[in-house]
Design a protein around this motif. Structure first.
Motif, short mmCIF file in Angstrom:
data_model
loop_
_atom_site.label_atom_id
_atom_site.label_comp_id
_atom_site.label_asym_id
_atom_site.label_seq_id
_atom_site.Cartn_x
_atom_site.Cartn_y
_atom_site.Cartn_z
N ASP A 188 0.92 -1.17 0.13
CA ASP A 188 0.06 -0.08 0.07
C ASP A 188 0.93 1.49 0.00
N PRO A 189 0.96 2.24 -0.93
CA PRO A 189 1.73 3.28 -1.06
C PRO A 189 1.82 4.25 0.04
N GLN A 190 0.46 4.40 0.36
CA GLN A 190 0.23 5.25 1.59
C GLN A 190 0.94 4.67 2.91
N TYR A 191 0.77 3.63 3.13
CA TYR A 191 1.36 2.98 4.39
C TYR A 191 2.95 2.72 4.24
N ARG A 192 3.25 2.53 2.86
CA ARG A 192 4.69 2.43 2.79
C ARG A 192 5.35 3.87 3.07
N VAL A 193 4.83 4.86 2.62
CA VAL A 193 5.53 6.15 2.73
C VAL A 193 5.53 6.51 4.66
N ARG A 194 4.56 6.04 5.34
CA ARG A 194 4.72 5.92 6.65
C ARG A 194 5.80 5.31 7.25
N VAL A 195 5.79 3.86 6.60
CA VAL A 195 6.86 3.31 7.28
C VAL A 195 8.24 3.75 6.77
N ILE A 196 8.34 3.92 5.64
CA ILE A 196 9.81 4.67 5.22
C ILE A 196 10.12 5.76 6.03
N VAL A 197 9.15 6.72 6.29
CA VAL A 197 9.47 7.87 7.25
C VAL A 197 9.91 7.37 8.75
N ARG A 198 9.16 6.54 9.37
CA ARG A 198 9.46 5.99 10.51
C ARG A 198 10.78 5.10 10.55
N TRP A 199 11.21 4.37 9.76
CA TRP A 199 12.57 3.77 9.71
C TRP A 199 13.41 4.75 9.42
N GLN A 200 13.37 5.86 8.72
CA GLN A 200 14.45 6.91 8.94
C GLN A 200 14.53 7.59 10.10
N VAL A 201 13.49 7.96 10.65
CA VAL A 201 13.45 8.47 11.91
C VAL A 201 14.41 7.62 12.78
N ALA A 202 13.97 6.31 12.82
CA ALA A 202 14.85 5.26 13.76
C ALA A 202 16.07 5.42 13.56
N LEU A 203 16.69 5.35 12.32
CA LEU A 203 17.91 5.33 11.87
C LEU A 203 18.53 6.66 12.29
N ASP A 204 17.93 7.71 12.15
CA ASP A 204 18.51 9.09 12.92
C ASP A 204 18.55 8.95 14.34
N LYS A 205 17.76 8.67 15.08
CA LYS A 205 17.78 8.40 16.26
C LYS A 205 18.92 7.20 16.81
N SER A 206 19.02 6.44 16.05
CA SER A 206 20.18 5.40 16.42
C SER A 206 21.57 5.96 16.50
N LYS A 207 21.68 7.10 16.12
CA LYS A 207 23.13 7.89 16.18
C LYS A 207 23.27 8.24 17.77
#
Length: 744
Positions: A188-207
């Protein structure tokens, strides 16, 4: 163990053919196998098709430099061989950059062949150790029960374990890159966008978390189309992302099932509450007439002794029925966590001895002995819920009498500790001294089988015994246990079949050290009127009996009343008549009490009129709704006369006219039948006996005066006990009281 040189294949990348020949000549004695490339571009073409064990690369070349070629090699080969840089430049910064980005070693030209050979083998051995660690890690990941995946810094998925394939169905061929994974796992494109945003936020916080990744929960679509709910966590190491997928689908399904079950249970509880409220309303409506008129008749001075006893029986029977109804409602309230304790200050010794005399009479009627063991240092005044404490103790004592055919019932109250200072955390002004008390009831009855001890506190459970006629609802012990629980304690029990049972519980209760001014004497006076101009009362109820009851209570006291049969009728009559107070039933046809209250409040001339709601419903929401609709107060059916009069006094600021004993003697001529020795109720006799047993002469005299303020027919009896008290004839007084207590 070091590999044989024949098995080692070296790739030399250098734009100088002379340099390549020198390197090969210097290393030929160790039997290396060589491939050559004159620039980075041609080297990349060779690498794709050859097995290379180690790369020797020059930094300065036309086209791609050595460092740039190395970067391209890493992109081309996820698992690239060791790379040693050879350069004539003495550049420390270049060396650091090369080694930091994954290079194995850095050698400045001209190169010593022996040194180079040593460095080659060190690099090969280091690579082997790294590879061994990778193999062990791969084995751990392969056998891990959790799905795992590894992606490099370029977004290539370089590894997934077997559990990953089993759970999601995808292989490396299906998802070679992270982008491909996002498309396949989150269609689902809309859900995928939300997942990608959450994943990127998690990567940024991992620092900020030393590489730890907390991505959260995701709905992953598997290769076969099913959806799994997973928690994704992981770690960032050297640019690579190690992801772990925790399948929580079953847990989420269980949570959903639990929520659904809770909704069903809530609906069932609501249905039960609605049913109980409805039944309570239907039962309390006729009880309102029974108990109300019993109270009206008890105020009639013309009743004969026989009639008065008949009214007492009606009142007692109605109270018993109301108690059974309240038991069921109490259990419902406790189970719904809607019951709160209502502590008051009360005189504890009187409370205990009233219980004792009440149960002593019941025990005597069954031919049982009754003993009390009361500690001598009971506190005078407690701050607790007197009503609920009496309910608990009466239930335990009544059960003891009920289940004992012969023998003795013992009631023990012990003080377990000295006064301790209780400090409130939220409000120091609420700090009170406390006392630790134990209440114990012991009988010599039938006892309880061991296997039933855990069941006796279950609602509606009753001990089966052929010799006993079962009475009640089977709720007493269950309600008592729950009430004691609200008091932060627990009822304990021990029992021997055929020998008896012992129930006990401990309470830590605040005590009042200062003098306590009770207004019971004032409350016991009979109200015969109200001072000032007559107050107008509008009585609104569709039930004629209920209206008649309120009229018969209020008119003799000097109130002027008017009836209305529904809310619409009430609104019209209120606007015209302008009453001082409106008694408003809430459940009526045409217009109910809630709507009527709102309409009345909208009338400027009635905005300050006192409205007291009356309802047979016992739900808190009914009371709250009535107040929200504009009512000033609330009365529940069956109506208690003293409660009704208290509400009137509170809201209308009334000053009552009380009937006094002296005024009655002067103004009334008592009929001959009232000059006879008419005893008071068994409860009053029990209280008098308590005072006599204690030798409290002043208390007896005060009680005798108080008695005739409530009922002039008791004047001869009152005079008799006062004469005994005045002459300190305590033994005779005890015998006199007991004689009437023995009369059936």
């Amino acid at each position: 163990m070091v590999q044989n040189n024949k098995s080692l294949t070296l790739l030399i990348i250098d734009d100088s053919e002379m340099n390549r020949k020198i390197l090969k000549h210097g290393l030929q004695k160790w039997n290396y196998h060589f491939f050559e490339a004159e620039n980075g571009e041609s080297a990349l073409e060779l690498i794709e098709s050859l097995h290379i064990d180690l790369i020797l690369i020059d930094q300065v070349m036309p086209g791609l430099s050595g460092l740039e070629t190395f970067e391209q090699i890493k992109k081309l080969l996820p698992f690239y061989p060791p790379v040693i840089m050879l350069t004539s430049q003495s550049d420390l910064e270049l060396a650091v950059t090369f080694l930091r980005t994954g290079g194995s070693d850095f050698i400045q030209k001209p190169v010593n062949s022996d040194v180079l050979h040593l460095k080659i083998h060190r690099a090969i051995e280091a690579e082997k150790r790294v590879q061994d660690e990778k193999d062990r890690l791969r084995q751990l990941l392969d056998y891990s029960p959790m799905p795992n995946a590894i992606a490099d810094e370029h977004g290539m998925i370089v590894y997934i374990n077997q559990r990953f394939v089993e759970l999601f169905g995808y292989t490396l061929e299906d998802i070679p890159t992270v982008d491909t994974w996002f498309v396949r796992a989150y269609p689902d494109p809309q859900y995928r966008v939300r997942v990608i945003v959450r994943w990127q936020v998690a990567l940024d916080k991992s620092k900020d978390k030393i590489g730890k990744i907390d991505a959260g929960e995701f709905q992953v679509t598997c290769k076969n189309g099913t959806v799994r709910i997973v928690e994704i966590t992981g770690t960032l190491i050297d640019g690579k992302t190690f992801s772990v997928f925790n399948d929580i689908t079953k847990r989420k399904e269980a949570e959903i099932a639990l929520k659904d079950a809770k909704k069903i249970a809530d609906r069932a509880n609501k249905s039960k509450s609605d049913f109980l409220a409805s039944m309570s309303h239907e039962l309390r409506t006729p009880l309102n007439g029974i108990l109300g008129y019993a109270q009206v008749l008890k105020r009639d001075k013309q009743l004969t002794d026989t009639q008065r006893k008949a009214v007492d029986i009606i009142h007692h029977s109605g109270d018993h029925l109301l108690l059974l109804i309240n038991d069921i409602l109490d259990l419902s309230k406790i189970e719904a966590r809607r019951m709160d304790l209502e502590p008051i200050v009360f005189h504890f010794p009187s409370f205990i001895y009233n219980l004792i005399e009440m149960i002593r009479i019941r025990a005597k009627e069954k031919g049982l002995g009754f003993e009390e063991d009361i500690t001598f240092d009971l506190p005078a005044n407690l701050y607790a819920d007197e009503k609920r404490l009496r309910q608990i103790l009466l239930n335990l004592l009544s059960n003891a009498v009920k289940f004992t055919s012969q023998g003795t019932v013992l009631f023990r109250v012990q003080r377990l500790s000295q006064i301790q200072k209780a400090t409130g955390d939220d409000d120091k002004s609420l700090s009170k001294p406390t006392v630790h008390l134990r209440f114990e009831v012991k009988d010599q009855g039938i006892g309880i089988p061991h296997e039933q001890l855990d069941k006796i506190f279950i609602p509606f459970h009753q001990i089966k015994n052929k010799e006993l006629k079962e009475e009640g609802t089977g709720l007493g012990l269950s309600i008592s246990q729950k009430l004691v629980g609200l008091m932060n304690s627990k009822i304990e029990v021990k029992s021997t079949l055929g020998q008896g049972s012992t129930f006990w519980f401990d309470l830590e209760i605040p005590i009042i050290l200062d003098g306590y001014d009770s207004s019971e004497a004032q409350k016991s006076k009979i109200i015969i009127g109200v001072k000032g101009n007559p107050k107008k009362v509008l009585i609104v109820d569709n039930n004629d009996q209920n209206r008649s009851l309120l009229r018969d209570l209020l008119v003799p006291l000097g109130f002027t009343t008017l009836d209305a049969i529904n809310g619409k009728d009430a609104l019209e009559k209120a606007k015209e008549w302008q009453p001082d107070v409106i008694f408003l039933d809430l459940v009526m046809p045409v217009m109910d009490g809630f709507a009527a209250a709102k309409h009345i409040r909208q009338q400027p001339s009635l905005s300050r009129t006192v409205i007291i709601a009356i309802s047979a419903s016992v739900l808190e929401c009914t009371c709250e709704r009535s107040i929200e609709a504009g009512c000033n107060d609330y009365l529940s059916k069956p109506i208690q006369v003293n409660h009704l009069l208290q509400k009137l006094q509170k809201h209308l600021k009334l000053e009552w006219v009380y009937e006094s004993a002296e005024a009655s003697k002067k103004s009334e001529t008592m009929p001959p039948k009232q000059a006879e020795m008419i005893p008071p109720s068994q409860g009053i006799l029990a209280e008098l006996l308590v005072l006599a047993n204690r030798g409290d002469v002043l208390g007896i005299q005060e009680y005798a005066e108080k008695m005739i303020t409530t009922d002039l027919t008791l004047l001869p009896f009152s005079d008799k006990i006062k004469n005994f008290a005045d002459s300190f004839m305590i033994d005779e007084l005890q015998s006199f009281i007991k004689k009437y207590m023995e009369v059936k």
